[in-house]
Design a protein around this motif. Structure first.
Motif, mmCIF file in Angstrom:
data_model
loop_
_atom_site.group_PDB
_atom_site.id
_atom_site.type_symbol
_atom_site.label_atom_id
_atom_site.label_comp_id
_atom_site.label_asym_id
_atom_site.label_seq_id
_atom_site.Cartn_x
_atom_site.Cartn_y
_atom_site.Cartn_z
ATOM 1 N N LYS A 103 176.469 30.062 -70.273
ATOM 2 C CA LYS A 103 176.139 28.656 -70.557
ATOM 3 C C LYS A 103 174.831 28.415 -71.100
ATOM 4 N N HIS A 104 174.804 27.593 -72.196
ATOM 5 C CA HIS A 104 173.360 27.082 -72.532
ATOM 6 C C HIS A 104 172.594 25.927 -71.786
ATOM 7 N N TYR A 105 171.534 26.271 -71.806
ATOM 8 C CA TYR A 105 170.791 24.898 -71.554
ATOM 9 C C TYR A 105 170.316 24.215 -72.518
ATOM 10 N N PHE A 106 170.250 22.901 -72.617
ATOM 11 C CA PHE A 106 169.694 22.161 -73.537
ATOM 12 C C PHE A 106 168.600 21.547 -73.178
ATOM 13 N N ALA A 107 167.508 20.909 -74.080
ATOM 14 C CA ALA A 107 166.173 20.145 -73.867
ATOM 15 C C ALA A 107 166.680 18.891 -73.539
ATOM 16 N N LEU B 207 166.275 24.984 -56.178
ATOM 17 C CA LEU B 207 164.799 24.833 -56.422
ATOM 18 C C LEU B 207 164.607 24.350 -57.560
ATOM 19 N N ARG B 208 163.171 23.574 -57.629
ATOM 20 C CA ARG B 208 162.720 23.186 -58.814
ATOM 21 C C ARG B 208 161.706 24.038 -59.159
ATOM 22 N N VAL B 209 161.558 24.697 -60.450
ATOM 23 C CA VAL B 209 160.663 25.709 -60.788
ATOM 24 C C VAL B 209 159.907 25.285 -62.317
ATOM 25 N N ALA B 210 158.696 25.406 -62.035
ATOM 26 C CA ALA B 210 157.625 24.917 -63.270
ATOM 27 C C ALA B 210 157.076 26.365 -63.758
ATOM 28 N N LEU B 211 157.081 26.655 -64.787
ATOM 29 C CA LEU B 211 156.808 28.125 -65.302
ATOM 30 C C LEU B 211 155.664 27.765 -66.509
ATOM 31 N N CYS B 212 154.437 28.140 -66.473
ATOM 32 C CA CYS B 212 153.268 27.923 -67.367
ATOM 33 C C CYS B 212 153.554 28.975 -68.521
ATOM 34 N N TYR B 213 153.586 28.143 -69.750
ATOM 35 C CA TYR B 213 153.744 28.978 -71.018
ATOM 36 C C TYR B 213 152.601 28.142 -71.991
ATOM 37 N N PRO B 214 152.236 28.839 -73.328
ATOM 38 C CA PRO B 214 151.391 28.409 -74.307
ATOM 39 C C PRO B 214 152.177 26.965 -74.625
ATOM 40 N N ARG B 215 151.406 26.173 -75.205
ATOM 41 C CA ARG B 215 151.894 24.568 -75.532
ATOM 42 C C ARG B 215 152.722 24.672 -76.693
ATOM 43 N N GLU B 216 152.421 25.714 -77.548
ATOM 44 C CA GLU B 216 153.332 25.571 -78.724
ATOM 45 C C GLU B 216 154.605 26.360 -78.699
ATOM 46 N N ALA B 217 154.944 26.942 -77.438
ATOM 47 C CA ALA B 217 156.218 27.946 -77.341
ATOM 48 C C ALA B 217 157.281 27.202 -77.528
ATOM 49 N N PHE C 21 166.601 21.758 -69.391
ATOM 50 C CA PHE C 21 165.268 22.242 -69.127
ATOM 51 C C PHE C 21 164.403 21.148 -70.006
ATOM 52 N N PHE C 22 163.196 21.065 -69.612
ATOM 53 C CA PHE C 22 162.091 20.428 -70.188
ATOM 54 C C PHE C 22 160.926 20.945 -70.274
ATOM 55 N N PHE C 23 160.224 21.219 -71.248
ATOM 56 C CA PHE C 23 158.932 21.698 -71.606
ATOM 57 C C PHE C 23 157.881 20.551 -71.784
ATOM 58 N N ASP C 24 156.934 20.443 -70.964
ATOM 59 C CA ASP C 24 156.212 19.347 -71.076
ATOM 60 C C ASP C 24 154.691 20.137 -72.003
ATOM 61 N N ARG C 25 154.613 19.720 -73.221
ATOM 62 C CA ARG C 25 153.511 20.216 -73.826
ATOM 63 C C ARG C 25 152.142 20.039 -73.364
ATOM 64 N N ALA C 26 151.984 18.862 -72.769
ATOM 65 C CA ALA C 26 150.830 18.111 -72.568
ATOM 66 C C ALA C 26 150.062 19.186 -71.340
ATOM 67 N N SER C 27 151.278 19.631 -70.219
ATOM 68 C CA SER C 27 150.748 20.234 -69.220
ATOM 69 C C SER C 27 150.993 21.886 -69.529
ATOM 70 N N GLY C 28 151.939 22.049 -70.353
ATOM 71 C CA GLY C 28 152.266 23.628 -70.731
ATOM 72 C C GLY C 28 153.249 24.193 -69.527
ATOM 73 N N VAL D 69 162.740 23.715 -64.916
ATOM 74 C CA VAL D 69 164.073 23.958 -64.670
ATOM 75 C C VAL D 69 164.677 23.632 -63.402
ATOM 76 N N HIS D 70 165.757 23.413 -63.201
ATOM 77 C CA HIS D 70 166.554 23.093 -61.873
ATOM 78 C C HIS D 70 167.419 24.368 -61.701
ATOM 79 N N LEU D 71 167.132 25.123 -60.558
ATOM 80 C CA LEU D 71 167.811 26.308 -60.519
ATOM 81 C C LEU D 71 168.593 26.281 -59.116
ATOM 82 N N GLN D 72 169.976 26.305 -59.408
ATOM 83 C CA GLN D 72 170.921 25.923 -58.431
ATOM 84 C C GLN D 72 172.038 26.796 -58.343
ATOM 85 N N ALA D 73 172.437 27.376 -57.055
ATOM 86 C CA ALA D 73 173.841 28.155 -56.967
ATOM 87 C C ALA D 73 174.973 27.571 -57.081
ATOM 88 N N ARG D 74 175.833 27.914 -57.878
ATOM 89 C CA ARG D 74 177.098 27.077 -58.106
ATOM 90 C C ARG D 74 178.397 27.944 -57.400
#
Length: 1561
Positions: free
Chosen positions: A1266-1270, A1236-1246, A1286-1293, A1297-1302
């Motif tokens: 395992k650690h995820y890197f930006a 799945l591709r998941v987008a989670l809403c956060y404050p832009r300064e998080a 992972f990628f945080f888009d501060r413009a959209s908040g 993340v890409h969630l995949q079973a391995r």
């Protein structure tokens, strides 16, 4: 008669045999001393042995030819020994003479046992003179084990060798006559206790318990070992003092002042010869028993002690009776004598004491009663037992064996209210019924079909209306007439003459003013067929009643009486009518019941929602009854089903409540004292039977228990208390059992099994009792078997929280903490007929036919409770595999038929949890091998459950793995709910399954009003019926709660919604806040045409609430093969769930559902800090249709959400507040590679920390961190290359993340075999940060078209549905499903569908008028013949039908008859040939009416025969029935089995949609 002394090893055979009384002398005179001794020594052996051949050269028998009485005594004695049966006596005597005349080859001379012989020692052990290993053991030396020379059994604790110690005299005076004891000063006791034998004038007075056997010294009369210090004083300085102390303690105990403590296992060895009373077939015939007639003295504490063996020959009453120290009491069996009643406050059997009434091989034939009397708190309680009891302590023997009649069976023909198909009829009027009152009845059923009142006294025009009314009635109808007030003034001569001719009246022509007149006759009949009476009116206001009464016969053979009456009583006119069954109603039963006798009492169970429709009846003499029939007095108030309906066995249980051995409590007229009188108006302080550990033998069969049990913990009708293993594991050669008991009208349970294992409870009835009936107490009880028991009318009690109803639960608060107020629906209200506290027990062929709450409840004790605390580790019961569950029935229960789940609270009330100890609590059943959760699961199999007419649930099961199969669910509020083991991630993923089962919504069992049935309303077919829960309750067959659940090969019938309620075959748990698994699936499902609503997802409104909980929105299941939807590989979800939708889906408005293809799984989301947020999730393609989820753990340390998602899609997650600081995402039911591709809403300064790991549920450990890197862009984070970014888009908040079973997942597990993969997101946010996000952060693209729903399946599914036509309690019996639909003239004119006969799935359509016959072989079900008789053009149709029935139809045939527009030619003929097919009288067809018959040609007359003969204005004749094949009464040939298999394989899928062109052989 004085007691005779027992033979010892020193005696020669002559003395030994003569010592046994007159019988010994007879054998001596007849056979000589050697042969007589051999017979006696084998008679006294408990094992099966070959009796010696009789060779005697002396012709002793010839000497007694003139002495028939003596010969009779000899043969009778041999019969009692088991040598001869009563029927063989005459033959045996002649053979005996021949045998005795043979020359003796070798003299049969037994060894003369010397005083030191082994057998002599055995006899001393039997008399209690020597205890194995005791202080006075007489044999020492050799280590070899001693054996019994009679039967060869080993004597543990005894060894062979020379006798070295002769200082102790061998006691031989235990059974000598009392006069000899008195002559011997050493046999006296200064302080004798008056024991068994005193009281009556003819009673022997014996020294059994008052003196020491060796020296005549005072001794403790069998004092319980618990009263002694340690093992008891042996020889030495303290011995005498010890005996004095024991004697004082016993004396105090006998007057009720000393407590009696628990008794240890006796140390005496077990030998087959230990108990001569058990050796012969009939214990009361043992020759050493002394007759006892003690009389009545309720102040006397009787003791049957050492050396005493008594035969109770008359009724007796005591204060108490104690049997101990080898004492034996046997009830005399005198079938022609008066019954024996033994009354006492209590009876205690211990330390080798024995009580016998009959034996297993020789059941008691007379009537015996043990009656326990006394009021609560009246007198001192016996420690360990209480009051008003029969108690068995260590070493005690209780053998009660009455006649063993059939305990219970099933109705084989429906019992209607009043015994008539349409019920009884009764009407009585006083004023307001002036004139002639008429009732017209159907002669074939007794049903009143027309009624009228005609005021022929004051209204001249009423005569015309009367004549018109009679003109409408066809000849042959029954008529009842009665005058109300007066009917003469305006009754014209023409009308009088017509009534005379039409009714066959002798008096109507001269009927005068106010003359009472009553008539019962046949329309068109002569005066000889009429019953009539008239009385004169004298003007004094009282004439008495003119009564007319006549008997008639229905088509099914029920004789009924029609009564009419008329008269004046004290100036008031009376008239009325009554229709009722004549001289008792005959019940047809499945099994042979010749053991049920006139005067016995039976109970017929309810077959409706209310258990209170169970009814009791007495049996009447019935010489005309067959072996499977009985006649009852009284008239049933309710409908009791006696057939298989719509494929589910709903036959009522019929239980026999009477036994010839009765144990009862004597009761007060009403409640008194501290006996919970605020809840009960009646006395609840009954008797009870309590059995403690280390008893020597307990077996009960053929015993009735009435007014037993007390509303006190531990006082139950039958109670095995901490008895441990009572079968072979416990050292019992004859495992303990309760067989054929009738426990009824009792006040605390039926059978309580407490800390006891291996008990068999068989053929036992528990009826009208308080509290759990068949009850396992502490959770440790295992390996017990309940076989073919019946429990019904199980009411609430007060002892445990689970026993209580709502009022009791709220009122009894003495054991809660503080001011806690219990919640009745969750803390209490769980009373059950079978309360099974450990799954490792067997339930086979039982019936739970009505409880206030639940029929069978498997409850789980997390740890053992009560006195069993600490006996197994925490959680063991929940992991223990299920024992055998096979072929059980549950019906007429309010809450559920079967309930698997929940537990009891195992901690005391406290501030932390103020609820009472043993309050109903939560628990889940998760069986594993060896009860070890680390080992594989072991499926719990529920095989053959029949659940019908349960108000709420047929069955509810929570846990896994659990499999239901071969089960039937009908007329329940909800048929079956399967709920998962637990919740992710604490559960690794269990499964539940139902297969090969039948579900029925509203069957043809319409039920009866009354008996606390609350709801009566219209069914789906428009007819009134009883309803579950409420008139508006949404009935469901199979309810999905969470999952995963599987359903396969199931059949659904008659689920049709009405204007009042939604009824659906498949439904969902209402107001469900829990998760639902997309792994839920169905396959090979058969929805019959009677199913009007296959699936329903609910709508806002009554019962469903807002239909807006998380589980409501996420409802889903997978139709694997399209057998429900018509579209294979289809997921069905709620219509407004856009997480599942795509353009290829189909909406089904009636279901409030949508059908979609695709791949679906679950996303499990944990959120912390804060935990009370509402989550909004949307698929990017439908971002304007988000689903709002509340979560399921409000107030918990974390919140959890479990949306069902389509794989390989993008999803947007937002919150109704600032995002949680900790979020964990688990992919549930993902296979390797699913993403799945998941987008989670956060404050832009998080600021984020994202970690992947694998969580091991069992150990709680984490690995593979395992650690995820930006990532630098959204695309790189979501490209699925395998990098953890992972990628945080501060413009959209949004955080992407890409969630995949391995890892690979196996079976129905939620997670992979390595553990549960997850992504943990920790966000560092600052106060005041804005958290508003755009609706859709993903690029706008056209909705991707998934695979569209395929074309509708062509044709039917030939392997769908349950393979069985019927789910019954007799699975070995095969059935054929018959449906007959006839048509009247009116139906044909209204263009109704064709008349037809349907056999299983084969339909025979009939489009021509006339009578149609279809003949099946009763052994195989194969069609043998079919024929059509045209009643219009056919010449002499009546004789043609008769010829066909008599000559063409073969014996052992099922005959199905259908009609279409019967013509006048048959309407005028009486057809007696139908009596050859089972009709009780000839058939007279109604002109333009309809006729249907299910008949049988053969020697038998099966109970399933049905005849419907309807007039033209009535609804067309129609019947359905499941007919059993190859019954014993058909007398089928041996090869019928193969024919049956062939017939079923051929007929099941053969569909005939058109009438055969030329029906013929």
């Amino acid at each position: 008669m004085p007691l005779r002394r027992a033979p010892t090893g020193k005696e020669p055979p002559q003395a030994a045999v003569r010592g046994r009384g007159a019988a010994g002398y007879i054998l001596m005179d007849t056979f000589g001393p050697s042969l007589a001794w051999n017979l006696f020594r084998f008679y006294n052996c408990g094992r099966e042995v070959n009796l010696p051949k009789i060779h005697n050269s002396r012709l002793k028998v010839a000497q007694h030819k003139a002495k028939p009485f003596l010969l009779h005594r000899v043969l009778r004695l041999l019969r009692n020994m088991g040598v001869l049966s009563e029927a063989q006596q005459s033959k045996a005597f002649s053979l005996l003479k021949k045998q005795m005349l043979k020359p003796r080859k070798t003299p049969l001379k037994p060894k003369v046992e010397q005083s030191g012989s082994d057998y002599g020692l055995v006899q001393r052990v039997m008399r209690g003179e020597v205890a194995a290993g005791g202080a006075r053991a007489a044999r020492v030396g050799s280590s070899r084990e001693a054996t019994c020379k009679v039967c060869g059994s080993s004597l543990p604790g005894l060894v062979k060798g020379k006798k070295k110690n002769k200082t102790t005299k061998t006691r031989q005076k235990q059974n000598v006559p009392l006069r000899r004891l008195r002559a011997n000063p050493r046999g006296r006791s200064r302080r004798r206790t008056r024991v068994a034998g005193g009281g009556g004038p003819a009673a022997p007075r014996v020294r059994a318990a008052g003196t020491d056997g060796d020296r005549g010294e005072p001794r403790a009369a069998a004092a319980p070992p618990a009263l002694r210090a340690g093992p008891g004083p042996g020889p030495g300085p303290g011995a005498a003092a010890g005996r004095v102390g024991e004697q004082r303690a016993v004396a105090a105990h006998q007057v009720g002042t000393a407590p009696l403590r628990a008794l240890p296992r006796p140390s005496a060895p077990r030998c087959c010869c230990r108990h001569p009373s058990l050796a012969g077939p009939c214990p009361e015939a043992a020759p050493y028993l002394a007759p006892w007639r003690p009389g009545s003295d309720t102040r006397r504490a009787a003791v049957v002690g050492r050396g005493v063996a008594l035969r109770l020959e008359s009724s007796a009453a005591f204060h108490s009776l104690v049997i101990r120290d080898g004492g034996r009491l046997v009830f005399a069996d005198r079938p022609h004598g008066p019954p024996i009643t033994l009354r006492a406050r209590y009876i205690l059997i211990h330390d080798g004491g024995e009580l016998h009434i009959g034996s297993e091989r020789c059941p008691y034939g007379s009537r015996a009663t043990i009656s326990l009397y006394g009021r609560a708190a009246e007198g001192a309680a016996v420690e360990g037992f209480g009051q008003k009891f029969v108690g068995v302590g260590g070493g005690g023997v209780l053998e009660l064996h009455g006649r063993r009649p059939r305990s219970w069976t099933l109705l084989d023909k429906t019992l209607h209210p009043g015994g008539l198909r349409h019920g009884p009829y009764s009407s009585e009027k006083r004023w307001g019924s002036r004139g002639l009152n008429l009732r017209i009845l159907d002669a074939g059923t007794g049903r009143v079909v027309a009624a009228g009142r005609f005021d022929t006294h004051l209204q001249p025009g009423e005569c015309r209306r009367l004549l018109a009314f009679l003109a409408l009635q066809p000849a042959g109808r029954l008529v009842a007439a009665a005058v109300g007030d007066s009917a003469a003034r305006s009754l014209t001569l023409e009308t009088r003459l017509l009534l005379r001719d039409r009714l066959g009246s002798r008096f109507i022509a001269r009927l005068g003013y106010r003359q009472p007149w009553a008539l019962v006759g046949i329309l068109g009949g002569d005066q000889g067929s009429t019953a009539e009476e008239k009385r004169d009116y004298h003007g004094n206001g009282t004439t008495g009643l003119a009564v007319a009464r006549r008997d008639f016969l229905t088509y099914d053979g029920t004789r009924f009486t029609v009564t009419a009456f008329s008269g004046w009583i004290k100036g008031v006119p009376h008239n009325g009518f009554k229709v009722e069954v004549s001289k008792g109603i005959i019940l047809h039963l499945v099994d042979e019941v010749t053991s049920w006798l006139p005067g016995d009492r039976i109970v017929v169970a309810s077959t409706d929602y209310s258990m209170h429709q169970a009814e009791e009846f007495n049996l009447l003499p019935c010489p005309e009854c067959k072996s499977n029939q009985v006649k009852i007095d009284g008239s049933p108030l309710y409908l009791h089903i006696g057939e298989v309906i719509d494929g589910v066995d709903m036959r009522a249980e019929v239980g026999l409540l009477t036994r010839n051995i009765l144990i009862q409590g004597e009761m007060e007229d009403s409640c008194y004292g501290q006996n919970q009188c605020q809840f009960f108006s009646f006395d609840t302080f009954g008797g009870h039977i309590k059995i403690l550990r280390n008893f020597r033998s307990v077996h009960m069969s053929g015993v009735e228990l009435k007014n037993m049990g007390q509303q006190i913990l531990g006082s139950y009708p039958v109670h095995f208390h901490l008895a441990e293993d009572v079968d072979e594991r416990g050292g019992y050669e004859r495992p303990t059992y309760l067989d054929n008991l009738a426990i009824h009208h009792c006040f605390s349970r039926c059978v309580a099994i407490h800390g006891t294992h291996g008990l068999l409870v068989k053929d036992t009835i528990g009826y009208d009792t308080l509290g759990h009936c068949f009850f396992l107490e502490d959770g440790t009880e295992q390996r017990n078997t309940f076989y073919h028991n019946l429990g019904l009318l199980t009411r609430s009690g007060t002892i445990l929280p689970s026993d209580r109803n709502e009022a009791m639960c709220l009122a009894i608060r003495s054991h809660v903490y503080g001011n806690y107020v219990p919640v009745p629906s969750t803390d209490c209200m769980a009373v059950s007929t079978f309360w099974i506290a450990n799954p490792n027990n067997n339930l086979i062929e039982n019936a739970a036919a009505g409880a206030q709450d639940v029929g069978i409840w498997y409850i789980f004790h997390r740890v053992p409770t009560g006195q069993s605390e600490g006996q197994y580790p925490e959680g063991q019961a929940e992991h223990t595999p299920l024992g055998v569950f096979y072929n059980n029935r549950v019906h007429s229960n309010f809450k559920a038929g079967l309930f698997i789940g929940k537990g009891v609270k195992t901690t005391r009330a406290s501030a932390e949890d103020p609820r009472e100890y043993l309050t109903v609590d939560n628990a889940r059943f998760r069986p594993h091998q060896d009860a070890d959760p680390e080992k594989p699961r072991v499926p719990a199999v529920i095989d053959g459950l029949i659940a019908f007419k349960n108000n709420d649930h047929g069955a509810w099961a929570r846990g896994g793995d659990i499999i239901f199969r071969n089960s039937g669910f009908s007329d329940n509020g909800i048929g079956l709910t399967l709920a998962s083991d637990g919740t992710f991630p604490t559960d690794e993923g269990s499964s539940l399954e139902v297969t090969r089962s039948v579900f029925v919504g509203e069957s043809s069992n319409f039920g009866s009003q009354g008996g606390q049935n609350s709801y009566w309303g219209k069914g789906a077919n428009g007819e009134y019926r009883t309803l579950p829960r409420n008139k508006t309750f949404p009935i469901r067959g199979f309810q999905i709660y969470d999952g995963p659940v599987r359903m396969a090969k199931c059949t659904f019938k008659k689920f049709t919604p009405t204007v009042d309620r939604y009824s659906s075959a498949i439904g969902f748990f209402m107001k469900n806040s829990w998760q639902i698994s997309p792994q839920n699936n169905v396959s090979q499902i058969l929805m019959e045409k009677s199913v009007g609503l296959k699936v329903f997802f609910g709508r806002s409104g009554e019962w469903f609430g807002n239909n807006d909980n998380d589980g409501d929105k996420m409802s889903v299941f997978h139709d694997l093969d399209g057998s429900v939807t018509g579209y294979p590989d289809t997921f069905i979800g709620r219509a407004d769930n856009y997480l599942l939708r795509h353009p290829g889906c189909l909406t089904v408005p009636r279901w409030n559902g949508v059908m979609c293809t695709g791949k679906f799984a679950q996303l499990y989301i944990q959120a912390r800090r804060p935990e009370n947020l509402t989550l909004s999730i949307a698929r990017a393609a439908y971002h304007s249709h988000p689903l709002r989820l509340q979560g399921v753990n409000r107030g918990a340390p974390y919140q959890q959400y479990q949306p069902v998602v389509m794989l390989e899609q993008a999803y947007i997650i937002r919150w109704d507040g600032r995002a949680p600081e900790d979020v964990i995402l688990y992919p549930i039911n993902f296979n390797r590679g699913d993403w799945l591709r998941v987008a989670l809403c956060y404050p832009r300064e998080a600021v984020f920390q994202v970690v992947a790991d694998i969580y091991q549920r069992r150990t709680g450990t984490v690995h593979s961190v395992k650690h995820y890197f930006a990532a630098s862009s959204r695309a790189s984070a979501l490209n699925g290359t395998g990098q953890r970014l992972f990628f945080f888009d501060r413009a959209s908040g949004y955080l992407f993340v890409h969630l995949q079973a391995r890892e690979a997942r196996k079976g129905h597990s939620y997670c992979s075999q390595q553990g549960c993969e997850r992504i943990k997101i920790t966000a560092h946010m600052y106060p005041g940060d804005s958290w508003s996000c755009d609706p859709n952060p993903f690029p706008q693209r056209p909705v991707s078209a998934q695979r569209p729903v395929s074309q509708h399946l062509a044709g039917g599914c030939q392997v769908c549905g349950a393979p069985q036509l019927a789910i019954t309690s007799t699975p070995s019996v095969k059935y054929v499903r018959i449906q007959i639909q006839s048509l009247s003239r009116a139906d044909v004119q209204n263009r109704s569908t064709s008349a037809f006969i349907k056999v299983n799935d084969t339909v025979f359509l009939f489009d021509s008028r006339g009578i149609f016959f279809l003949v099946l072989d009763a052994c195989s079900g194969a069609v043998m013949s079919r024929w059509h008789f045209d009643t219009v053009t056919g010449e002499n149709a009546t004789s043609a039908v008769a010829d066909y029935v008599l000559t063409v139809i073969k014996e052992r045939s099922l005959v199905l008859v259908c009609s279409r527009d019967i013509a006048e030619v048959l309407g005028s003929s009486e057809m007696s040939v139908f009596t050859r097919l089972g009709s009780a009288k000839p058939i007279v067809f109604h002109k333009e009416g309809s006729f249907a018959m299910l008949g049988y040609k053969g020697q038998a007359k099966p109970s399933w025969i049905k005849v419907l003969n309807h007039a033209g204005y009535q609804k067309a004749a129609s019947l359905q029935h499941y007919v059993p094949l190859r019954l014993k009464e058909y007398q089928c040939p041996a090869d019928a089995d193969e024919s049956l298999k062939f017939a079923f394989s051929q007929n099941r899928w053969e569909h005939i949609s058109a009438e055969p062109a030329a029906p013929r052989d």
